[in-house]
Design a protein around this motif. Structure first.
Motif, PDB file in Angstrom:
ATOM      1  N   GLY A 106       0.815  -1.208   0.000  1.00 49.23           N
ATOM      2  CA  GLY A 106       0.000   0.000   0.000  1.00 49.23           C
ATOM      3  C   GLY A 106       0.846   1.253   0.000  1.00 49.23           C
ATOM      4  N   LYS A 107       2.013   1.158   0.609  1.00 45.57           N
ATOM      5  CA  LYS A 107       2.932   2.296   0.670  1.00 45.57           C
ATOM      6  C   LYS A 107       3.780   2.413  -0.595  1.00 45.57           C
ATOM      7  N   GLU A 108       4.247   1.296  -1.105  1.00 47.82           N
ATOM      8  CA  GLU A 108       5.170   1.301  -2.242  1.00 47.82           C
ATOM      9  C   GLU A 108       4.456   1.358  -3.590  1.00 47.82           C
ATOM     10  N   GLN A 109       3.258   0.775  -3.669  1.00 50.37           N
ATOM     11  CA  GLN A 109       2.494   0.728  -4.928  1.00 50.37           C
ATOM     12  C   GLN A 109       3.328   0.123  -6.065  1.00 50.37           C
ATOM     13  N   ALA A 110       3.906  -1.046  -5.788  1.00 54.60           N
ATOM     14  CA  ALA A 110       4.700  -1.737  -6.809  1.00 54.60           C
ATOM     15  C   ALA A 110       3.791  -2.312  -7.881  1.00 54.60           C
ATOM     16  N   GLN A 111       4.297  -2.354  -9.122  1.00 55.56           N
ATOM     17  CA  GLN A 111       3.525  -2.928 -10.215  1.00 55.56           C
ATOM     18  C   GLN A 111       3.655  -4.450 -10.275  1.00 55.56           C
ATOM     19  N   LEU A 112       4.689  -4.964  -9.621  1.00 59.34           N
ATOM     20  CA  LEU A 112       4.897  -6.414  -9.614  1.00 59.34           C
ATOM     21  C   LEU A 112       5.482  -6.827  -8.273  1.00 59.34           C
ATOM     22  N   ILE A 113       4.907  -7.877  -7.686  1.00 58.21           N
ATOM     23  CA  ILE A 113       5.438  -8.461  -6.453  1.00 58.21           C
ATOM     24  C   ILE A 113       5.870  -9.881  -6.780  1.00 58.21           C
ATOM     25  N   ILE A 114       7.144 -10.170  -6.588  1.00 58.54           N
ATOM     26  CA  ILE A 114       7.676 -11.515  -6.803  1.00 58.54           C
ATOM     27  C   ILE A 114       8.194 -12.051  -5.471  1.00 58.54           C
ATOM     28  N   LEU A 115       7.741 -13.216  -5.078  1.00 63.60           N
ATOM     29  CA  LEU A 115       8.243 -13.843  -3.864  1.00 63.60           C
ATOM     30  C   LEU A 115       8.372 -15.344  -4.083  1.00 63.60           C
ATOM     31  N   GLY A 116       9.160 -15.983  -3.236  1.00 65.72           N
ATOM     32  CA  GLY A 116       9.327 -17.427  -3.354  1.00 65.72           C
ATOM     33  C   GLY A 116       8.014 -18.150  -3.094  1.00 65.72           C
ATOM     34  N   LYS A 117       7.829 -19.294  -3.730  1.00 63.32           N
ATOM     35  CA  LYS A 117       6.556 -20.012  -3.578  1.00 63.32           C
ATOM     36  C   LYS A 117       6.371 -20.525  -2.155  1.00 63.32           C
ATOM     37  N   GLN A 118       7.465 -20.771  -1.433  1.00 62.87           N
ATOM     38  CA  GLN A 118       7.380 -21.240  -0.050  1.00 62.87           C
ATOM     39  C   GLN A 118       8.744 -21.085   0.601  1.00 62.87           C
ATOM     40  N   SER A 119       8.750 -21.151   1.934  1.00 59.56           N
ATOM     41  CA  SER A 119      10.024 -21.120   2.662  1.00 59.56           C
ATOM     42  C   SER A 119      10.397 -22.542   3.045  1.00 59.56           C
ATOM     43  N   ILE A 120      11.685 -22.803   3.204  1.00 61.32           N
ATOM     44  CA  ILE A 120      12.120 -24.169   3.481  1.00 61.32           C
ATOM     45  C   ILE A 120      12.010 -24.523   4.952  1.00 61.32           C
ATOM     46  N   ASP A 121      11.591 -23.575   5.797  1.00 56.00           N
ATOM     47  CA  ASP A 121      11.396 -23.919   7.210  1.00 56.00           C
ATOM     48  C   ASP A 121       9.929 -24.254   7.489  1.00 56.00           C
ATOM     49  N   GLY A 122       9.029 -23.274   7.286  1.00 57.40           N
ATOM     50  CA  GLY A 122       7.614 -23.539   7.502  1.00 57.40           C
ATOM     51  C   GLY A 122       6.999 -24.398   6.407  1.00 57.40           C
ATOM     52  N   ASP A 123       7.496 -24.225   5.150  1.00 52.16           N
ATOM     53  CA  ASP A 123       7.050 -25.035   4.016  1.00 52.16           C
ATOM     54  C   ASP A 123       5.544 -24.925   3.784  1.00 52.16           C
ATOM     55  N   ASN A 124       4.972 -23.748   4.055  1.00 53.64           N
ATOM     56  CA  ASN A 124       3.516 -23.607   4.004  1.00 53.64           C
ATOM     57  C   ASN A 124       2.963 -23.326   2.612  1.00 53.64           C
ATOM     58  N   ASN A 125       3.687 -22.562   1.795  1.00 52.88           N
ATOM     59  CA  ASN A 125       3.195 -22.195   0.466  1.00 52.88           C
ATOM     60  C   ASN A 125       1.854 -21.468   0.586  1.00 52.88           C
ATOM     61  N   GLN A 126       1.826 -20.403   1.415  1.00 51.67           N
ATOM     62  CA  GLN A 126       0.576 -19.689   1.661  1.00 51.67           C
ATOM     63  C   GLN A 126       0.697 -18.173   1.494  1.00 51.67           C
ATOM     64  N   THR A 127       1.844 -17.615   1.804  1.00 55.55           N
ATOM     65  CA  THR A 127       1.974 -16.163   1.905  1.00 55.55           C
ATOM     66  C   THR A 127       1.649 -15.451   0.597  1.00 55.55           C
ATOM     67  N   GLY A 128       2.159 -15.949  -0.518  1.00 50.28           N
ATOM     68  CA  GLY A 128       1.910 -15.296  -1.798  1.00 50.28           C
ATOM     69  C   GLY A 128       0.440 -15.249  -2.147  1.00 50.28           C
ATOM     70  N   GLN A 129      -0.248 -16.365  -1.956  1.00 46.15           N
ATOM     71  CA  GLN A 129      -1.675 -16.425  -2.272  1.00 46.15           C
ATOM     72  C   GLN A 129      -2.482 -15.503  -1.364  1.00 46.15           C
ATOM     73  N   MET A 130      -2.146 -15.494  -0.084  1.00 46.48           N
ATOM     74  CA  MET A 130      -2.853 -14.629   0.869  1.00 46.48           C
ATOM     75  C   MET A 130      -2.605 -13.158   0.559  1.00 46.48           C
ATOM     76  N   LEU A 131      -1.371 -12.827   0.194  1.00 44.11           N
ATOM     77  CA  LEU A 131      -1.039 -11.446  -0.156  1.00 44.11           C
ATOM     78  C   LEU A 131      -1.839 -10.991  -1.372  1.00 44.11           C
ATOM     79  N   ALA A 132      -1.940 -11.838  -2.381  1.00 42.78           N
ATOM     80  CA  ALA A 132      -2.708 -11.489  -3.583  1.00 42.78           C
ATOM     81  C   ALA A 132      -4.173 -11.243  -3.245  1.00 42.78           C
ATOM     82  N   ALA A 133      -4.718 -12.065  -2.356  1.00 42.12           N
ATOM     83  CA  ALA A 133      -6.119 -11.904  -1.964  1.00 42.12           C
ATOM     84  C   ALA A 133      -6.335 -10.602  -1.195  1.00 42.12           C
ATOM     85  N   LEU A 134      -5.425 -10.300  -0.258  1.00 41.80           N
ATOM     86  CA  LEU A 134      -5.552  -9.083   0.541  1.00 41.80           C
ATOM     87  C   LEU A 134      -5.377  -7.829  -0.320  1.00 41.80           C
TER      88      LEU A 134
END
Length: 249
Positions: A106-134
């Protein structure tokens, strides 16, 4: 085009982890920490977009303790222009991370957000999808190829049946898969330059985000040790062991 790249501090992928004495988590004392490998791929892709003239600025952001600034500096040595650190010592759930990243977006207003599909510790594969929804942004997960085509993004996704090609309008969220690229190594001059690049430090309170713990870890135990193999003298003996001992046939 501004590109926002969230990264996470994790135990180096080449380090063998061990469970701590009270079985509450992984013992990270004196272990080498690094950027999550999938996050490193995301940084590399953003840098390649900038080198191709598609991106004008790369902003890396992380949520974590003060020591996580080391990973931000590493990302800046790889080619990011500046960093944003949301400092907290709490173990946050993917939803809380997504809420904070949405605040940064909301502060940066980036045109593209790229993040890893998951982290190797939690291994959840959730943050990117949740961020897109929010953020109410279109998303392309498990990307193995990303191309900017004017005001749209062409993404090749890795799916169970093979590959899927989609296009989506910008701004968008993309999560990087393993085969998207091969990250580069940071050169010494770039490591030195990264120390002088801007790094903004914030707190969760700056985003007016309510952080909740949605899960509770009851116990962490190491996997059972694998038994050593045995030599067999004949095919008949192998078949007998597979049938009567392993019970797989």
């Amino acid at each position: 085009m501004k590109v926002l790249v969230p990264v996470k501090r994790v135990v180096d992928a080449n380090v063998k982890v061990r469970v701590n004495a009270d079985n509450t988590g992984v013992d990270t004392a004196n272990l080498k920490m690094a950027i999550n490998p999938f996050c490193e791929i995301a940084v590399e892709e953003a840098v390649r977009l900038k080198e191709a003239g598609e991106a004008s600025e790369i902003v890396v952001v992380t949520v974590g303790p003060k020591a996580a600034q080391e990973q931000l500096r590493t990302a800046m040595a790889l080619g990011a222009d500046r960093g944003v650190h949301i400092e907290t010592d709490e173990e946050l759930s993917p939803l809380s991370i997504a809420k904070l990243l949405n605040g940064v977006q909301g502060k940066e207003q980036a045109q593209l957000i790229i993040l890893g599909k998951q982290s190797i510790d939690g291994d959840n594969n959730q943050t990117g999808q949740m961020l897109a929804a929010l953020a109410k942004m279109p998303q392309a997960t498990f990307a193995s190829e990303v191309k900017v085509e004017g005001e749209r993004l062409a993404v090749t996704r890795e799916i169970d049946g093979g590959l899927q090609s989609i296009t989506l309008p910008l701004p968008a969220v993309v999560t990087a898969d393993l085969r998207l690229n091969e990250p580069r190594y940071a050169k010494l001059p770039n490591i030195m330059k990264a120390k002088r690049k801007p790094l903004e430090t914030l707190t969760p309170a700056d985003f007016d985000v309510e952080l909740k713990s949605h899960q509770k870890v009851l116990k962490v135990t190491p996997p059972a040790e694998r038994k050593g193999g045995v030599m067999v003298a004949s095919v008949a003996e192998l078949a007998d062991k597979l049938k009567n001992e392993a019970k797989v046939i």
